[in-house]
Scaffold this active site. Structure first.
Site, PDB file in Angstrom:
ATOM      1  N   VAL A  47     -15.962  41.207  66.112  1.00 52.49           N
ATOM      2  CA  VAL A  47     -14.658  41.255  66.749  1.00 52.49           C
ATOM      3  C   VAL A  47     -14.501  40.030  67.645  1.00 52.49           C
ATOM      4  O   VAL A  47     -15.476  39.568  68.245  1.00 52.49           O
ATOM      5  CB  VAL A  47     -14.509  42.553  67.576  1.00 52.49           C
ATOM      6  N   ASP A  97     -16.497  30.752  52.500  1.00 47.80           N
ATOM      7  CA  ASP A  97     -15.444  31.748  52.687  1.00 47.80           C
ATOM      8  C   ASP A  97     -14.137  31.086  53.148  1.00 47.80           C
ATOM      9  O   ASP A  97     -13.515  31.509  54.111  1.00 47.80           O
ATOM     10  CB  ASP A  97     -15.912  32.805  53.699  1.00 47.80           C
TER      11      ASP A  97
END
Ligand SMILES: *[C@@H]1O[C@H](CO)[C@@H](O)[C@H](O)[C@H]1NC(C)=O
Ligand SMILES: *[C@@H]1O[C@H](CO)[C@@H](O)[C@H](O)[C@H]1NC(C)=O
Length: 826
Positions: free
Chosen positions: A538, A650
C-alpha cells in the site's frame, strides 16, 4: 487526284467542331415536363440563357469530385460565381438527376432514387415548361405561359438586377465561401417595413439582435418599406410606401450593360454589392462597390449567441469591411478548418486547477498577454473602480474565474469570464488594455474543456471475458485451461531466471536516506492517507523534511512477499537508489526494521497515466506523444544506461506516474527483483501481466529486456488510442484486443478508426502511422525480432527510420490464453 484537306482547315475542324457540337447541345434555354439532366455526366450546364450570360445545371463542389450543387452561375466569366443554389444542405452525388415535373416543378433525386430536393414553395399551378432568362432567373410556366415559380422569388444569398424582395422575403447566407449549407446570417424585409440583418442561433431559428436596420418603419418622419428593389438600371434600395427610397450607399451605380452586378449576404454577415466587367478575358475579377454594415465587428453585439466570430475569438475589420477572426495569444481554433469559429484556450484554468496547484505562487502559474483596443463587451462579471492598472492585473491573477481583465478609462477594471463573446478590435476604445490570462507551466497541455469528449463504457472486462468463454466451446476452454497451466509452470521457471538477470553489484553506497519506522509512521500521520494500493503493498502520502518539507509517497511492502535476506534487500535498494533519470520516479530513502520494509519515493502530483488515459476526456495528442517518448527514454536508461541493467517486467499505465509538469515517470522498477515472485504470482505477475506481458513468459524462453519492449508496445497503443488493451465489447468483437485491432487497422489502412474523433491525431496522420508501426514492431511474438528500447526511442523521435513491420501470423491458442479469465485469478 484525291481531294485532301489542307492543314489549316483540319485544325479548324478539330478545334471548333466539338465546340459547335457542345454549343448545339447545351445552348438550350427551354425545358419541357419530364426533361432531365444528370450530375457529373461531363457537362455542367443543363440550360443556358439566350445571351449565354447565365447557366443552370450541376456545379461540382469544391474539394469534391463526386458531389454536385444544382445551381445557376455566370457562364461567361472564368471563376465560377454561383448566384442561386438548391441543395446546399444536401449535396447531390454523381449520377443524381434533376427533372422538370408537373406538380413539384423541379425534382432532384439521387442515383438510388431518394429525393434530395424539391422547391420549398411549390409552383402555384401545373408546370408545363421551364426556361432560364437573361437576368439569371429560372422560371417555370404553366400551359398559358404564366409564371408559377421562379428562382428570383426563392432567393438564397444573392440578388441580381431586376429582382425584388417583398415583405417577409429574406436572404440567407451560406456556411462558408465554399460550403453552401445554411449559414448563420439572414437579411429580412420585416412586415413592419424594416429591412434588417441579424444572425440566428442554428440549428434553431432564434434571431439575435439586428446589426443593420434600414429603419424604414411607419413614423412621423418616415414611411414603411414595401419592397427591396434591385432594378434593371442596377439601383439597389428599399422602396417606401410613399414612393421614396432608402439607399444603402451614395456610390454611383455602375452601368448594368457594361458590368455584371450582384448583391450578396456574405457568409460572414456583410451585405456586399459587387461589379464585374462583362467584356473581360482573363484576370478581371469582382470588385466590391459598397458594403453594409460599415463595421460589423463593432455594430454587431449579440447577447444570446456567439458574436460575428466564434467564442473567445477577436473580430478585426479587414478589406471591404469584411471581418477577420483571430484567436488571442494562448488560444487556438476549436475546429482548425473553421477560421471564423470559436477558439479554445491551450491550457486549463479554473478554480479547481488553481486549487490543485496549491503551494505555488499564482504568479508562477499565469502570465498576462496584453492586447490594446480589444474588448469582449458582454462577458463581464464584475467592474472594479477606481482601480489602477496594477490592481486590475492583480485582481484578475488572484481570481480563478477571471479569464481576461480589461483596463480602460484610466480607472476602470472589468473582469471577464469564459466563454468570451463578441470579441472585437476597436480603436475607439482609446487604448483599452486587455490582460489575457495564460497559464505558463505546461500542465496547460492537458486537453482544455470544449473539444470532443469521447465517452467510454465502464464495464467489467472480467465478467465479459468469462461470459465469452463460457459461450465458446468446451473444447476450446479445455485448450485454454491447458495453456494456462503451461503458463504457470513457465512463470515458475522464469522466477529462477530472473535472479540471474540482476547482478548484485558490489554495494555502492548511495545517498539514500535510511529512515526509522517511527519516522515514517510520523511522516504519514500513522499511515493515514492512502494514495494507492498495488500488488507490492500500500502507498501512503507523507511529508518529510529534507532541507524543506517534501511531499513523499511511502510504499509499505507486503513483507510476506520478500524473499531476499537483509543484505539483498539493501543491495537491491541501492541499485534502485542509484538510478537518476527524469522519466523515473526517484527513490529518496527506505526503511528496514524487523519485518517492515518501506520505500520512500518523491510524490507525483498528477496521478497515474492510467487514470489520465482512461478518463472521459482524452488528453491532448501532443502531451500523449511527449509521454510516450519520455517512457521510452526511461526504459532505455533502465536497460542500458544505469550501472546495473534493470528489467522492469511490469510496464503498464498504472505504473507510469505523472509529475507536476505531466512528465511521464516510470515507477516500481527494480521491484520485480526485490520481491519474491514465486509467492506473488497470483497477485502480481499474473494480474500485472494481463495483456501487457510478452509471450515468452508462457513459453520456456529466456526473459530478457525484450519483455519490457513488448509491454511498451502495448502501452504505446493505449496511449495512441486512449483505451485499454483488452476491452470486450460484444458488438465490436474485432476491436476487443487492441494489439490485434491496431494491426488490422494498419494493414487495411484505416488508422483513423483507432483515434476516433481525435482531431489532433487525425491531423498528424504521418506520426500516427509511424507510432502504430513502432508499436507493431514492439509487440512481435518473437523477442529477437523486437527492436531494443534504444532503437524504439530513436524511431519514435525520428532519428531512425521505421521499416514496414513484418506480417504477424498469430498463433491463436498461445494468444488466447493470454486473455483468458484464469489470468484474472486472484
Ligand atoms: C432604378 O431606380 C433608380 C432610382 O430610383 C431610377 O432613377 C431608375 O429610373 C430606375 N430604373 C428603372 C429601369 O426602373
Ligand atoms: C511549454 O511548452 C512550450 C511549447 O511546447 C515550450 O516552448 C515551453 O518552453 C514549455 N515551458 C515549460 C515551462 O516547460
Amino acid at each position: 487526284m484525291a481531294p485532301t484537306l489542307n492543314p489549316p482547315l483540319l485544325c479548324f475542324l478539330i478545334l471548333f467542331l466539338p465546340a459547335v457540337c457542345v454549343f448545339a447541345q447545351t445552348r438550350n434555354s427551354n425545358l419541357g415536363v419530364d426533361d432531365s439532366f444528370i450530375a457529373g455526366n461531363g457537362n455542367t450546364s443543363w440550360v443556358v440563357s439566350p445571351s449565354g450570360d447565365f447557366a443552370f445545371g450541376f456545379q461540382p463542389l469544391k474539394n469534391s469530385n463526386s458531389l454536385f450543387l444544382l445551381s445557376i452561375w455566370y457562364a461567361k466569366i472564368s471563376n465560377t460565381t454561383i448566384v442561386w443554389y438548391a441543395n446546399g444542405d444536401n449535396p447531390a452525388p454523381r449520377g443524381s438527376r434533376v427533372q422538370v415535373t408537373a406538380s413539384e416543378g423541379l425534382k432532384l433525386t439521387s442515383p438510388n432514387g431518394q429525393t434530395l430536393w424539391t422547391p420549398e414553395n411549390s409552383p402555384s399551378g401545373a408546370v408545363a415548361s421551364g426556361a432560364l432568362n437573361d437576368f439569371g432567373n429560372f422560371v417555370l410556366q404553366d400551359r398559358s405561359s404564366t409564371s408559377v415559380w421562379e428562382t428570383f422569388n426563392n432567393p438564397k444569398d444573392t440578388m441580381l438586377p431586376s429582382q425584388t424582395l417583398g415583405k417577409g422575403g429574406k436572404l440567407s447566407s451560406r456556411k462558408s465561401q465554399a460550403d453552401f449549407a445554411q449559414g448563420r446570417f439572414q437579411l429580412v424585409l420585416q412586415d413592419d417595413g424594416n429591412l434588417v440583418i441579424h444572425s440566428i442561433n442554428l440549428p434553431s431559428k432564434y434571431a439575435n439582435e439586428n446589426y443593420f436596420e434600414s429603419q424604414t418603419v411607419e413614423s412621423n418622419t418616415s414611411s414603411p418599406g414595401t419592397q427591396l428593389v434591385f432594378n434593371k438600371s442596377g439601383d439597389f434600395y428599399v422602396l417606401k410606401k410613399n414612393n421614396n427610397t432608402f439607399s444603402f450607399s451614395d456610390v454611383p451605380t455602375p452601368s448594368p450593360t457594361q458590368f455584371y452586378l450582384r448583391a450578396i449576404l456574405n457568409f460572414d454577415g456583410v451585405l456586399t454589392f459587387y461589379q464585374h466587367p462583362k467584356s473581360s478575358f482573363g484576370n478581371e475579377t469582382w470588385t466590391a462597390i459598397w458594403f453594409q454594415p460599415d463595421n460589423i465587428c463593432k455594430e454587431a453585439l449579440i447577447s444570446e449567441g456567439t458574436g460575428i466570430c466564434g467564442y473567445n475569438s477577436i473580430c478585426k475589420l479587414g478589406e471591404n469591411s469584411r471581418p477577420n477572426c483571430q484567436c488571442p495569444p494562448g488560444y487556438s481554433l476549436l475546429d482548425p478548418e473553421d477560421p471564423y469559429g470559436s477558439c479554445k484556450p491551450d491550457f486549463i484554468q479554473g478554480c479547481k486547477e488553481d486549487e490543485l496547484s496549491q503551494g505555488k505562487d499564482l504568479k508562477d502559474l499565469y502570465d498576462f498577454e496584453v492586447l490594446t483596443d480589444t474588448d469582449w463587451p458582454l462577458s463581464d462579471f464584475v467592474l472594479q473602480k477606481p482601480f489602477t492598472e496594477d490592481e486590475c492585473r492583480k485582481a484578475c491573477m488572484e481570481d480563478c474565474f477571471c479569464a481576461v481583465a480589461i483596463f480602460r478609462l484610466g480607472d476602470s477594471c472589468w473582469k471577464k469570464r469564459w466563454p468570451l463573446s463578441n470579441g472585437r478590435y476597436d480603436t475607439t476604445l482609446n487604448g483599452a488594455k486587455a490582460f489575457i490570462k495564460v497559464r505558463t507551466d505546461n500542465s496547460s497541455l492537458i486537453g482544455p474543456p470544449g473539444p470532443p469528449i469521447i465517452k467510454r463504457k465502464n464495464q467489467d472486462t472480467l465478467i465479459l471475458v468469462v461470459s465469452v468463454l463460457l459461450g465458446s466451446s468446451a473444447i476450446l476452454n479445455l485448450v485454454l485451461t491447458g495453456a494456462f497451466c503451461l503458463g504457470f509452470s513457465s512463470i515458475y521457471q522464469l522466477r529462477k531466471k530472473l535472479k540471474s538477470v540482476y547482478r548484485s553489484d558490489s554495494a555502492v553506497e548511495t545517498n539514500l536516506r535510511c529512515f526509522t519506522y517511527k519516522e515514517l509512521e510520523e511522516a504519514t500521520d500513522g499511515f493515514k492517507e492512502e494514495l494507492g494500493r498495488g500488488a507490492f503493498g500500500v502507498v501512503y502520502k507523507g511529508a518529510i523534511v529534507m532541507g524543506s518539507a517534501v511531499t513523499v509517497a511511502v510504499k509499505r511492502l507486503n513483507t510476506f512477499l520478500l524473499q531476499e535476506t537483509e543484505k539483498e534487500f539493501k543491495n537491491e535498494v541501492n541499485v534502485i537508489g542509484q538510478t537518476h533519470h527524469k522519466n523515473l520516479v526517484r527513490l529518496l530513502g527506505f526503511c528496514e526494521e524487523g519485518n517492515e520494509r518501506l520505500l520512500v519515493y518523491e510524490c507525483m502530483s498528477n496521478g497515474t497515466l492510467a487514470s489520465l488515459l482512461f478518463s472521459d476526456s482524452r488528453p491532448n495528442w501532443n502531451l500523449r506523444l511527449k509521454m510516450a517518448f519520455g517512457i521510452a527514454r526511461g526504459l532505455v536508461y533502465l536497460h542500458e544506461d544505469c550501472g546495473t541493467q534493470i528489467i522492469h517486467c511490469d510496464i503498464k499505465p498504472q505504473n507510469i506516474l505523472l509529475d507536476d509538469y505531466f512528465n511521464a515517470r516510470i515507477s516500481d522498477f527494480g521491484l520485480s527483483k526485490l520481491l519474491n515472485m514465486n509467492q506473488s504470482r497470483t497477485h502480481t505477475a499474473i494480474r500485472g501481466t494481463k495483456g501487457y506481458v510478452a509471450l515468452e513468459w508462457f513459453k520456456n524462453m529466456p526473459i530478457t529486456a525484450k519483455v519490457d519492449v513488448y509491454s511498451f508496445g502495448v502501452l504505446l497503443l493505449e496511449i495512441i488510442c486512449c483505451r485499454r488493451n483488452v476491452d470486450m465489447e460484444p458488438e465490436n468483437e474485432e476491436r476487443a484486443i487492441l494489439t490485434d485491432w491496431a494491426y488490422d487497422c494498419y494493414t487495411t489502412g484505416s488508422l483513423e478508426a483507432l483515434v476516433e474523433q481525435d482531431h489532433e491525431a487525425l491531423h498528424d496522420k504521418e506520426n500516427l502511422e509511424k507510432l502504430v508501426m513502432v508499436a507493431i514492431w514492439c509487440t512481435q511474438e518473437d523477442p529477437t525480432v523486437r527492436p531494443t528500447m534504444r532503437k524504439v526511442s530513436q524511431m519514435l523521435e525520428g532519428v531512425a527510420e521505421v521499416p514496414a513491420p513484418p506480417c504477424q501470423i498469430l498463433n491463436s491458442v498461445t494468444r488466447d490464453h493470454y486473455y483468458s479469465p484464469t489470468l484474472e485469478y486472484d
